[in-house]
Write a protein that holds these residues in place. Structure first.
Motif, PDB file in Angstrom:
ATOM      1  N   PRO A   1     -31.674   0.665 136.877  1.00 22.45           N
ATOM      2  CA  PRO A   1     -30.241   0.325 136.931  1.00 22.45           C
ATOM      3  C   PRO A   1     -29.901  -0.955 136.169  1.00 22.45           C
ATOM      4  O   PRO A   1     -28.728  -1.248 135.957  1.00 22.45           O
ATOM      5  CB  PRO A   1     -29.987   0.159 138.439  1.00 22.45           C
ATOM      6  CG  PRO A   1     -31.328  -0.182 139.017  1.00 22.45           C
ATOM      7  CD  PRO A   1     -32.318   0.573 138.196  1.00 22.45           C
ATOM      8  N   ASP A   2     -30.920  -1.714 135.771  1.00 29.12           N
ATOM      9  CA  ASP A   2     -30.674  -2.944 135.021  1.00 29.12           C
ATOM     10  C   ASP A   2     -30.369  -2.677 133.555  1.00 29.12           C
ATOM     11  O   ASP A   2     -30.014  -3.589 132.810  1.00 29.12           O
ATOM     12  CB  ASP A   2     -31.901  -3.863 135.105  1.00 29.12           C
ATOM     13  CG  ASP A   2     -33.167  -3.194 134.605  1.00 29.12           C
ATOM     14  OD1 ASP A   2     -33.427  -2.056 135.026  1.00 29.12           O
ATOM     15  OD2 ASP A   2     -33.891  -3.811 133.803  1.00 29.12           O
ATOM     16  N   ILE A   3     -30.521  -1.418 133.107  1.00 31.74           N
ATOM     17  CA  ILE A   3     -30.294  -1.079 131.711  1.00 31.74           C
ATOM     18  C   ILE A   3     -29.194  -0.029 131.626  1.00 31.74           C
ATOM     19  O   ILE A   3     -29.167   0.927 132.393  1.00 31.74           O
ATOM     20  CB  ILE A   3     -31.579  -0.529 131.051  1.00 31.74           C
ATOM     21  CG1 ILE A   3     -32.705  -1.559 131.148  1.00 31.74           C
ATOM     22  CG2 ILE A   3     -31.335  -0.181 129.586  1.00 31.74           C
ATOM     23  CD1 ILE A   3     -34.028  -1.064 130.597  1.00 31.74           C
ATOM     24  N   SER A   4     -28.292  -0.208 130.676  1.00 29.75           N
ATOM     25  CA  SER A   4     -27.243   0.773 130.423  1.00 29.75           C
ATOM     26  C   SER A   4     -27.710   1.692 129.292  1.00 29.75           C
ATOM     27  O   SER A   4     -27.970   1.236 128.184  1.00 29.75           O
ATOM     28  CB  SER A   4     -25.940   0.063 130.015  1.00 29.75           C
ATOM     29  OG  SER A   4     -24.949   1.004 129.659  1.00 29.75           O
ATOM     30  N   PHE A   5     -27.852   2.981 129.598  1.00 33.98           N
ATOM     31  CA  PHE A   5     -28.352   3.949 128.631  1.00 33.98           C
ATOM     32  C   PHE A   5     -27.241   4.878 128.162  1.00 33.98           C
ATOM     33  O   PHE A   5     -26.322   5.198 128.917  1.00 33.98           O
ATOM     34  CB  PHE A   5     -29.449   4.829 129.254  1.00 33.98           C
ATOM     35  CG  PHE A   5     -30.730   4.128 129.566  1.00 33.98           C
ATOM     36  CD1 PHE A   5     -31.721   3.983 128.612  1.00 33.98           C
ATOM     37  CD2 PHE A   5     -30.957   3.622 130.841  1.00 33.98           C
ATOM     38  CE1 PHE A   5     -32.912   3.354 128.920  1.00 33.98           C
ATOM     39  CE2 PHE A   5     -32.146   2.993 131.155  1.00 33.98           C
ATOM     40  CZ  PHE A   5     -33.120   2.857 130.186  1.00 33.98           C
ATOM     41  N   THR A   6     -27.350   5.326 126.928  1.00 35.49           N
ATOM     42  CA  THR A   6     -26.593   6.481 126.462  1.00 35.49           C
ATOM     43  C   THR A   6     -27.605   7.500 125.946  1.00 35.49           C
ATOM     44  O   THR A   6     -28.707   7.131 125.527  1.00 35.49           O
ATOM     45  CB  THR A   6     -25.605   6.126 125.348  1.00 35.49           C
ATOM     46  OG1 THR A   6     -26.320   5.542 124.243  1.00 35.49           O
ATOM     47  CG2 THR A   6     -24.554   5.144 125.843  1.00 35.49           C
ATOM     48  N   LEU A   7     -27.242   8.777 125.983  1.00 35.41           N
ATOM     49  CA  LEU A   7     -28.149   9.836 125.546  1.00 35.41           C
ATOM     50  C   LEU A   7     -27.375  10.839 124.710  1.00 35.41           C
ATOM     51  O   LEU A   7     -26.482  11.521 125.202  1.00 35.41           O
ATOM     52  CB  LEU A   7     -28.785  10.534 126.750  1.00 35.41           C
ATOM     53  CG  LEU A   7     -29.692  11.731 126.461  1.00 35.41           C
ATOM     54  CD1 LEU A   7     -30.838  11.343 125.534  1.00 35.41           C
ATOM     55  CD2 LEU A   7     -30.242  12.298 127.769  1.00 35.41           C
TER      56      LEU A   7
END
Length: 341
Positions: free
Chosen positions: A93-99
């Motif tokens: 949750p500490d990283i904002s991801f896009t896929l």
């Protein structure tokens, strides 16, 4: 633009030394003045983080790190990558991801390279799976020049100035496939069918290794054709079926691409599954079942979850300003009697 704080600690000199730029350049960045390349600006901001003054950086003050997964491949491999990426996203949750994932049969090089450019404006790092294409290489170079870390996963883009490659040694992998093919077949002449898809560096390197071993150690085996498919089972089925209808039977098939189920279906229709050694890639539920039924003989795989974790470790190291190198991961070999994790 950066906020204009009072520079008591660290000093501009310390920041410049940490970022390996001149004090004049550091001063321009810290005071939001023009005339500094984007990549240099990010180097100074990263140095400021490392020196313990993140509150001075307006744009990068404590917030989630942003990492983009951008993948184009066959649907089978995309499913594997997406599964592991989503598990990782849920655990971090500490990283904002896009896929962004696109089946390669739908890929348009212009649109795909624009996706890289767009995500590079939003994130600090990109984990990329892509064929080797001029427009993709150009988009990666621009992203890297602007301070974005780009890590190639599973298939490399060595001419793009990417930050690193994470994955198995593909030439060695193809050589392994060639060695198994030669050892599993009798020492007599026979034809081998190669199956490939698009201009992925992965597949090109596998073919180099495969042909090298056959030429050096098993010269009685002859590669008679390369059948182009689209990494999908239906396309593989149609391509291999068409080949079988107009060529003498072969003794082995090496599928460097996706669509293993389609290859197996074509062999079964021609009642060749007992007489042809079939070697392919990527351990999925589908290929595991093909191994257990005897429709495939060898599957060459790798640990995608571990490779993605390596990618994140490299991003952390680059964020701290450390030098990084590509990571070659172990090759896994599966047959019908293997333990399947």
């Amino acid at each position: 633009m950066l906020a204009k704080p009072s520079w008591k600690n660290p000093t501009i000199g310390q920041i410049a030394a940490e970022a390996k730029v001149s004090t004049a350049t550091a001063d321009r960045v810290l005071n939001g003045r023009p005339g500094v390349r984007e990549a240099t600006r990010k180097k100074v901001e990263a140095a400021l983080f490392r020196l313990g003054k993140p509150e001075a950086v307006g744009e990068l003050s404590p917030e989630k790190r942003r990492i983009a997964f951008i993948c184009e491949a066959g649907s089978g491999f995309l499913t594997l990558v997406e599964k592991e990426a989503r598990a990782l996203i849920a655990a971090r949750p500490d990283i904002s991801f896009t896929l962004d994932s696109v089946p390669n049969v739908q890929v348009d090089a212009d649109r795909f390279s624009l996706t890289i450019t767009r995500r590079a404006r939003e994130c600090e790092a990109i984990i990329l799976v892509s064929r080797d294409h001029l427009k993709v290489n150009r988009a990666v170079r621009e992203a890297v020049d602007n301070g974005v870390h780009v890590i190639c996963l599973s298939t490399d883009l060595p001419n793009s100035r990417r930050s690193a490659y994470i994955g198995i040694d593909q030439i060695s992998t193809g050589a392994t496939a060639g060695w198994f093919m030669g050892r599993l077949l009798p020492q007599q002449s026979g034809n081998i069918l190669l199956v490939y898809s698009s201009t992925y560096r992965t597949q090109e390197e596998r073919e180099v290794g495969f042909r090298r071993v056959l030429r050096e150690q098993f010269p009685w085996l002859n590669v008679v054709e390369r059948v182009n498919i689209n990494d999908e089972s239906d396309g593989a089925y149609q391509s291999v079926k068409k080949f079988l209808a107009s060529n003498p039977p072969m003794v082995g098939i090496y599928n460097m691409a996706g669509g293993n189920r389609g290859v197996a279906r074509a062999l079964k229709e021609y009642q060749l599954q007992e007489n042809v050694i079939f070697i392919g890639h990527e351990l999925s539920e589908e290929s595991r079942l093909l191994l257990e039924s005897g429709e495939m003989d060898i599957v060459l795989g790798h640990d995608i979850r571990t490779e993605i974790q390596h990618c994140l470790e490299l991003v952390n190291r680059m964020r701290r300003g450390e030098a990084v190198a590509s990571v070659k991961t172990p090759l896994h070999v599966f047959n019908r009697y293997s333990y399947f994790p």
